[in-house]
Design a protein around this motif. Structure first.
Motif, short mmCIF file in Angstrom:
data_model
loop_
_atom_site.label_atom_id
_atom_site.label_comp_id
_atom_site.label_asym_id
_atom_site.label_seq_id
_atom_site.Cartn_x
_atom_site.Cartn_y
_atom_site.Cartn_z
N ASN A 131 -34.93 73.48 50.50
CA ASN A 131 -33.66 72.91 50.94
C ASN A 131 -33.68 72.57 52.42
OD1 ASN A 131 -32.65 73.27 48.35
ND2 ASN A 131 -31.56 75.15 48.84
N VAL A 132 -34.17 73.51 53.23
CA VAL A 132 -34.21 73.29 54.68
C VAL A 132 -35.08 72.09 55.01
CG1 VAL A 132 -35.01 74.24 56.87
CG2 VAL A 132 -33.70 75.68 55.29
N LEU A 133 -36.25 72.01 54.41
CA LEU A 133 -37.19 70.93 54.73
C LEU A 133 -36.69 69.58 54.26
CD1 LEU A 133 -40.50 72.83 53.86
CD2 LEU A 133 -39.68 72.22 56.16
N LEU A 134 -36.04 69.55 53.11
CA LEU A 134 -35.51 68.29 52.60
C LEU A 134 -34.35 67.79 53.46
CD1 LEU A 134 -35.63 66.10 50.48
CD2 LEU A 134 -34.10 67.48 49.05
N ILE A 135 -33.45 68.67 53.85
CA ILE A 135 -32.33 68.28 54.69
C ILE A 135 -32.84 67.80 56.05
CG2 ILE A 135 -30.29 69.14 55.91
CD1 ILE A 135 -29.79 70.97 53.50
N PHE A 136 -33.84 68.50 56.58
CA PHE A 136 -34.42 68.05 57.86
C PHE A 136 -34.99 66.64 57.71
CE2 PHE A 136 -38.03 67.39 60.66
CZ PHE A 136 -37.50 67.72 61.90
N LYS A 138 -34.12 64.31 55.64
CA LYS A 138 -33.02 63.36 55.49
C LYS A 138 -32.36 63.05 56.83
CE LYS A 138 -32.34 62.80 50.90
NZ LYS A 138 -32.03 61.52 50.21
N LEU A 139 -32.25 64.03 57.69
CA LEU A 139 -31.57 63.85 58.98
C LEU A 139 -32.49 63.28 60.05
CD1 LEU A 139 -29.46 67.13 59.13
CD2 LEU A 139 -28.58 64.81 58.86
N ASN A 140 -33.79 63.26 59.79
CA ASN A 140 -34.76 62.79 60.78
C ASN A 140 -35.65 61.72 60.14
OD1 ASN A 140 -34.64 64.84 63.29
ND2 ASN A 140 -34.24 65.94 61.38
N ALA A 141 -35.06 60.55 59.96
CA ALA A 141 -35.75 59.48 59.26
C ALA A 141 -37.01 59.02 59.99
CB ALA A 141 -34.80 58.29 59.07
N GLY A 142 -37.05 59.17 61.31
CA GLY A 142 -38.22 58.74 62.07
C GLY A 142 -39.43 59.61 61.86
N ILE A 143 -39.21 60.84 61.42
CA ILE A 143 -40.31 61.78 61.18
C ILE A 143 -40.40 62.16 59.71
CG2 ILE A 143 -41.22 64.07 61.72
CD1 ILE A 143 -39.90 63.90 64.40
N ARG A 144 -39.25 62.37 59.11
CA ARG A 144 -39.14 62.83 57.73
C ARG A 144 -39.84 64.18 57.58
NH1 ARG A 144 -40.37 57.96 53.74
NH2 ARG A 144 -38.85 59.04 52.42
N TYR A 145 -40.59 64.34 56.50
CA TYR A 145 -41.32 65.59 56.31
C TYR A 145 -42.80 65.34 56.56
CZ TYR A 145 -43.72 69.49 54.14
OH TYR A 145 -44.56 70.55 53.93
N VAL A 146 -43.43 66.24 57.30
CA VAL A 146 -44.87 66.16 57.57
C VAL A 146 -45.50 67.45 57.08
CG1 VAL A 146 -46.65 65.94 59.33
CG2 VAL A 146 -44.50 64.69 59.58
N CYS A 179 -32.38 76.80 63.60
CA CYS A 179 -33.43 77.29 64.50
C CYS A 179 -34.71 76.47 64.32
CB CYS A 179 -33.70 78.77 64.23
SG CYS A 179 -32.39 79.86 64.83
N PHE A 180 -34.98 76.02 63.12
CA PHE A 180 -36.12 75.15 62.85
C PHE A 180 -35.97 73.83 63.60
CE2 PHE A 180 -38.07 71.86 60.05
CZ PHE A 180 -39.38 72.27 60.12
N VAL A 181 -34.76 73.26 63.54
CA VAL A 181 -34.48 72.01 64.26
C VAL A 181 -34.68 72.21 65.75
CG1 VAL A 181 -32.68 70.37 64.90
CG2 VAL A 181 -32.91 71.10 62.51
#
Length: 334
Positions: A131-136, A138-146, A179-181
């Motif tokens: 959940n945390v990684l997916l929301i991140f 979604k909110l950070n389109a320039g990076i998305r998930y790495v 805190c991750f953000v």
């Protein structure tokens, strides 16, 4: 009266450990917490028995304000905001990103029942990480998930989910997200492929590390990059991007992060820019002995015990750097 041989008294806590705990409790009990003092204490390692690591990390990352009277209000606001994010972003997740996140989360610390296994507890923790990684993303389109972000999230979630305060442990997912953000904000450029070749991208960061090694151990730097022609990218890339989470067992990572998070300019500054501790002699190297993987105790809510000989390594930046540098030399010579 002599103690019964069947129930020997517990080993006494070393005086320095009691002193560190008392100083930490005193620092946290102030109405307005002195963050400089807290960073100094955290840099020496947060005692496991104190049960306050979750609070310390939230303060170091700026999630909690230093004014204690604002904690309840701030936590309620952030946790409600995260609940809104879940309602908005988890309804129709991108299948491609979701598959990658799911694959990586399932590989997160497979040796620990906290993260892996068929128990409802492990599955719940995996779901929170997803959940945390997916929301991140979604909110950070320039990076998305790495790939690898799951490894950075894992220590945060573990510490917050293991908080002795059940009320706080219940909201570990929300607290971990913010805190991750905050943690990634200091070095998110390392995850942006478009910035790889810039001064703020990963190659610029690796160049800083190479210069650091050249400054404090020219012989080793020459051996790595000239004699054996080993590019720092091959041995230091994941140190920097994953904050050493793949170089030590999980129990030791927790204490290493006490030190990394205590730097006011962020862990990247401590790994690549900061001067070594003045009390440690230059050129001194410390080696970590291989240890069995960390494991949670039966109740799965308390952090695993840390080995004192390895904890000592994480207490100073110089020692930490030389642990990494020595492993790089071993790779180059193999």
């Amino acid at each position: 009266m002599a103690s019964s041989p069947r129930s020997p008294p517990p080993a006494p806590t070393p005086e320095f450990e009691i002193s560190r705990q008392s100083r930490l409790f005193a620092a946290l009990s102030k109405k307005v917490i002195d963050l400089d003092e807290l960073r100094m204490l955290a840099a020496q390692g947060v005692p496991d028995a104190a049960g306050v690591r979750a609070t310390v990390w939230k303060l170091l990352l700026g999630y909690l304000p230093n004014d204690r009277s604002l904690w309840e209000q701030e936590l309620a606001k952030k946790r409600a905001q995260y609940a809104a994010f879940k309602d908005e972003f988890l309804r129709n997740p991108c299948s491609e990103i979701m598959e990658q996140i799911d694959r990586d989360v399932k590989r997160t610390h497979p040796d620990m029942h906290f993260f892996c296994g068929d128990s409802s507890f492990a599955k719940s923790n995996q779901e929170s990480l997803k959940n945390v990684l997916l929301i991140f993303a979604k909110l950070n389109a320039g990076i998305r998930y790495v790939q690898g972000m799951n490894e950075i999230l894992a220590p945060l979630f573990f510490v917050f989910r293991s908080d002795p305060d059940d009320k706080n442990a219940k909201f570990a997912e929300a607290d971990s997200f913010f805190c991750f953000v905050e943690l990634l904000s200091g070095f998110r450029d390392n995850f942006c492929q478009k910035l790889d070749n810039s001064a703020v991208g990963i190659r610029g960061t690796l160049a800083k590390l190479s210069q650091l090694v050249a400054t404090y151990d020219g012989e080793l730097q020459h051996h790595l990059e000239v004699t054996t022609e080993v590019n720092p990218q091959f041995y230091a890339f994941r140190w920097i991007t994953l904050l050493l989470t793949q170089e030590f067992n999980f129990a030791d990572i927790i204490h290493i992060w006490d030190t990394l998070l205590s730097d006011p300019d962020g862990p990247q500054n401590m790994l690549c820019d900061a001067d070594p501790c003045p009390e440690a002699p230059l050129g001194r190297r410390f080696h970590l002995q291989p240890q069995a993987p960390a494991e949670l105790p039966a109740n799965e809510h308390q952090p695993p015990p840390l080995r004192r000989q390895q904890v000592a390594v994480s207490r100073s930046l110089l020692r930490l750097k030389h642990c990494c540098v020595c492993s790089a030399k071993a790779v180059a010579e193999s």
